[in-house]
Scaffold this motif. Structure first.
Motif, short mmCIF file in Angstrom:
data_model
loop_
_atom_site.label_atom_id
_atom_site.label_comp_id
_atom_site.label_asym_id
_atom_site.label_seq_id
_atom_site.Cartn_x
_atom_site.Cartn_y
_atom_site.Cartn_z
N GLY A 124 -14.12 -27.41 -21.86
CA GLY A 124 -15.41 -27.50 -21.55
C GLY A 124 -16.46 -26.46 -21.15
O GLY A 124 -15.94 -25.12 -21.78
N THR B 285 -18.18 -29.19 -16.65
CA THR B 285 -18.62 -30.53 -17.56
C THR B 285 -17.44 -31.52 -17.55
O THR B 285 -17.33 -32.04 -18.56
CB THR B 285 -19.09 -30.09 -18.83
N GLU C 242 -20.06 -36.93 -15.46
CA GLU C 242 -21.42 -36.17 -15.54
C GLU C 242 -20.77 -34.61 -15.06
O GLU C 242 -21.88 -33.94 -15.07
CB GLU C 242 -22.45 -36.50 -14.71
N GLY C 243 -19.60 -34.34 -14.51
CA GLY C 243 -19.34 -33.00 -14.31
C GLY C 243 -19.68 -32.81 -12.69
O GLY C 243 -19.98 -33.88 -11.79
#
Length: 808
Positions: A569, A604, A656-657
């Motif tokens: 990510g 992320t 959504e991180g």
């Protein structure tokens, strides 16, 4: 008449075809009409609501108008029903003597002479309907006002608070009944003025209340509040909390203030009784040698009184955490004690915490026995809020029990072993005393040596500023001396660490340089599947923190982020300046308002739900598999940040991180060598140019004065607005006023306005880190205002001062 608004025209013309002709013309113009056959029918129709009445003079000439007149007289205050009277002679009294009578009886009458043109009829009808609409609109507004007044009246009667309304224009104060009911002031003795109100305040509180009220009124505030003592009708005083909302006109002038006065007397009495009870309980528990403890599970706060700290071998003034509790447990007792505590905090178990365990003193190494009892406190949702209980030192009892048991079993052997135990204890005590003495000695030596090194390093630093840049040999000697002094300082730090007087090693840090310097380390830690990006804001403030601890915290967060992105990510590390205002501080308990440096780590990854965020900083809490994490990473980061005077926040949603933001206090001060760095080519002044520096922060003021003196100016200083005005009057030669904006007595804008009123030729330069709209509105500096934002460098200061002085 009812509330229905009808625009229908009711026509009464019993003779001829006037009614049909008028109705046809009006209908064609889009006006609804209704023809009634008689005056009685008209009166009955009026009660149903209508737009206006059209009548012929034949219909009213010989009729009994009393029912109609009575109905007109009974109209509500907003209503004035329009009448259109069709006549043969117009509406002038000289041609139509009956017109005066019609005006007197019907009131709102428009005369239309027959024969009439259709356009004239439509025009008169439209005007009548327009007037009728305005009447109904007035009715709606009037009813709304009365509804608000009724709600206010009912609310005033439903509360024991004294509600007041102070009209500043008339100085008239309106009170509700609570002033008489709750405070005993007879209604006939209440004077409806602000002066009477102020007179009822206790003499010791009166001046302060009067001052704060007028400060709020005369300023720009939209509210006021205060606590004071208010005299009751019987002469006694009630402790009250008063607050009001200020209503201003479009120009900002205060028109009135509406508020309520809450009686705090009972609350303060209960508070005093509670304080007495707590003091009695403390004395009783101290006398009984019982210690209370309280674990705030939500905020991860452990409260231990000195008696409990003592059984863990910790000094009374040392801060403690749950880590001290777990680490202080004897290894053989740690498992079952921890299990008992977790069972008490578990909503599904809610066990009574009743356990005996041994502790190993953190500072003295002594083993003690503790008998502890407690239970969890849960909210309505079942979440454990805290675990509270008692702890008693039962070391003597345990020792006596062991001794008695040993005496009963092996009396002779116990005597021999007792001697050995005593000798061993004495040896251990001597060793502990020796180590303590060595620690105190090294700590004292290091402390004194540090004081001497401070003088050496400081003097060398000042000397280096004054050595010419081209004197390489002198600078080499000075740099060597500074390097040696720094090595000596490192040695003293180690001595302080040995003596337990140096738990952290804070230093002034540039967050951007620190993050940039960690790039290679972070890339190795993250692996190839995670892409690293740094977003470093320009002009980031410095902070004062332990470099190693801060680097460890960033690495900790980065590794956690990597683990949250098993398939790879994007990881972003960001720096920026932030300001926590009073509202933010009030919403985040324990966070002081002020300026902070923010370091954010964003991934992320999978994100966290709210229940995980709520426990993320708890010791030993982890969402990783067994053996993959200790659950101490985030709690260590949290502890370091809080110990450094900062705070930490988590922002995350599943899928959504996650963003974790570290806020560290801004460091105020100048790095060594800054003034020297700009000395050669800076715009300079001379002693004929006199600058008055006004700054309430002593350190900032000292730097500004020193920098301006270095630049060649003659400098005067003041720590506030009042002092600045005195200096200004005493020194007419002052050329420029260099003032902070936010100051406690007079803000910089008001100071400058008054100074320029006294000295129209005076030049002004403002400086501030937060203008609060004093000289900046909607993000734009006010016309004609010169502003130097904080923090500023010596180069910026020199250039700005020169520009203002040379400005026409």
């Amino acid at each position: 008449m009812n509330r229905t608004f009808s625009e229908r025209a009711v026509i009464l013309a019993p003779h001829g075809r006037d009614a049909e002709i008028a109705a046809a013309i009006l209908n064609q113009a889009g006006i609804e009409t209704e023809i009634v056959p008689s005056l009685d029918a008209l009166v009955a129709r009026l009660a149903q609501g209508l737009g206006f009445v059209m009548m012929t003079d034949e219909a009213v000439k010989a009729a009994d108008l009393r029912p109609l007149v009575e109905l007109i007289a009974a109209q509500q205050e907003w209503s004035d029903l329009p009448f259109v009277l069709l006549t043969q002679r117009g509406g002038g009294v000289e041609r139509n003597p009956a017109a005066g009578r019609h005006l007197e009886l019907l009131g709102n009458v428009t005369f239309l002479e027959r024969p009439f043109h259709p356009t004239t009829l439509v025009s008169v009808a439209t005007a009548a309907l327009r007037a009728r609409r305005r009447q109904y609109e007035a009715r709606t507004r009037l009813e709304d006002i009365r509804a608000v007044e009724e709600r206010y009246r009912l609310a005033s009667k439903a509360t024991n608070d004294a509600i007041w309304d102070w009209d500043f224009v008339t100085d008239y104060v309106t009170w509700n009944d609570a002033l008489s009911i709750a405070y005993g002031h007879p209604a006939d003795q209440i004077e409806n003025s602000g002066e009477w109100w102020i007179a009822q305040i206790h003499p010791d509180d009166r001046d302060e209340v009067d001052r704060t009220i007028h400060a709020a009124i005369d300023g720009s505030s939209d509210s006021w509040s205060g606590e004071y003592r208010f005299r009751r009708g019987d002469g006694s005083y009630a402790h009250v909390f008063d607050r009001g909302h200020i209503i201003r006109d479009a120009q900002g002038r205060a028109l009135r203030m509406i508020g309520a006065m809450l009686d705090l007397s009972e609350r303060m009495r209960v508070r005093a009784e509670l304080a007495i009870s707590e003091e009695r309980l403390r004395l009783a528990t101290d006398a009984a040698e019982v210690g209370f403890w309280d674990v705030d599970v939500v905020n991860d706060v452990l409260i231990w009184p000195p008696i409990v700290k003592g059984v863990f071998g910790i000094s009374p003034d040392v801060e403690v955490s749950m880590q001290d509790f777990y680490e202080g447990l004897h290894p053989d007792d740690r498992a079952h004690t921890t299990e008992a505590y977790l069972a008490a905090a578990d909503p599904n178990v809610r066990a009574i915490y009743d356990v005996e365990y041994r502790t190993i003193g953190k500072e003295d190494g002594l083993v003690r026995w503790v008998a502890a009892k407690g239970r969890g406190v849960f909210d309505e949702a079942g979440r454990c809020l805290r675990v509270v209980g008692t702890a008693i030192d039962v070391t003597a009892r345990k020792r006596a029990e062991a001794e008695l048991r040993e005496l009963n079993e092996h009396l002779e052997r116990r005597v021999t072993e007792e001697v050995a135990v005593r000798e061993q204890a004495q040896a251990a005590l001597r060793q502990a005393q020796k180590m303590e003495a060595v620690g105190q000695l090294t700590g004292g030596i290091a402390h004194d040596f540090n004081n001497m090194l401070a003088v050496v390093i400081g003097s060398l630093d000042l000397l280096s500023r004054r050595v010419m840049a081209d004197d390489e040999r002198a600078k080499r000697y000075i740099d060597a001396a500074i390097d040696g002094a720094q090595r000596a300082a490192t040695l003293t730090h180690r001595l302080l660490a040995f003596s337990r007087q140096q738990p952290l090693n804070p230093e002034v840090l540039d967050p951007n340089k620190l993050v940039s310097g960690m790039s290679e380390l972070l890339l190795h830690s993250l692996g190839g599947d995670v892409r690293l990006e740094t977003v470093l804001a320009a002009g980031v403030w410095r902070t004062h923190a332990d470099r190693n601890q801060l680097e460890n915290a960033i690495v900790n967060l980065a590794v956690n982020a990597r683990d949250a992105m098993p398939d790879g990510g994007h990881l972003t590390i960001e720096t920026q300046n932030t300001h926590a205002d009073d509202r933010y501080a009030a919403e985040n308990f324990g966070v002081p308002a002020g300026q902070y440096v923010m370091i954010a780590v964003t991934d992320t990854g999978t994100g966290m739900p709210d229940d995980v965020i709520a426990k993320a900083f708890d010791p030993f809490f982890t969402t990783k598999a067994v053996g993959k994490g200790t659950g101490l990473g985030l709690s260590q980061v949290y502890g370091f940040v809080r110990q450094s005077g900062g705070h930490i926040k988590i922002y995350s949603e599943p899928g959504e991180g996650t963003t974790i933001k570290i806020y560290l206090p801004r460091f105020y001060g100048e790095a060594a060598g800054e003034i020297e760095q700009v000395r050669a080519d800076l715009p300079r002044g001379d002693e004929q140019e006199v600058i008055l520096v006004v700054e309430d922060e002593a350190a900032v003021r000292r730097f500004s004065v020193d920098a301006l003196v270095e630049l060649g100016y003659r400098v005067l200083e003041a720590d506030g607005g009042h002092a600045a005005l005195r200096v200004l009057d005493e020194h007419p030669e002052i050329t420029l006023l260099f003032t902070d904006i936010i100051m406690p007595d007079i803000n910089g804008r008001k100071l400058a306005d008054e100074a320029c009123r006294r000295r129209p030729d005076l030049k002004v330069l403002y400086t501030s880190g937060y203008t609060r709209n004093a000289v900046v509105h909607n993000g734009v500096v006010d016309p004609g205002v010169e502003l130097l934002g904080k923090p500023f460098t010596v180069e910026q200061l020199a250039a700005k001062i020169r520009a203002v002085l040379e400005k026409a």
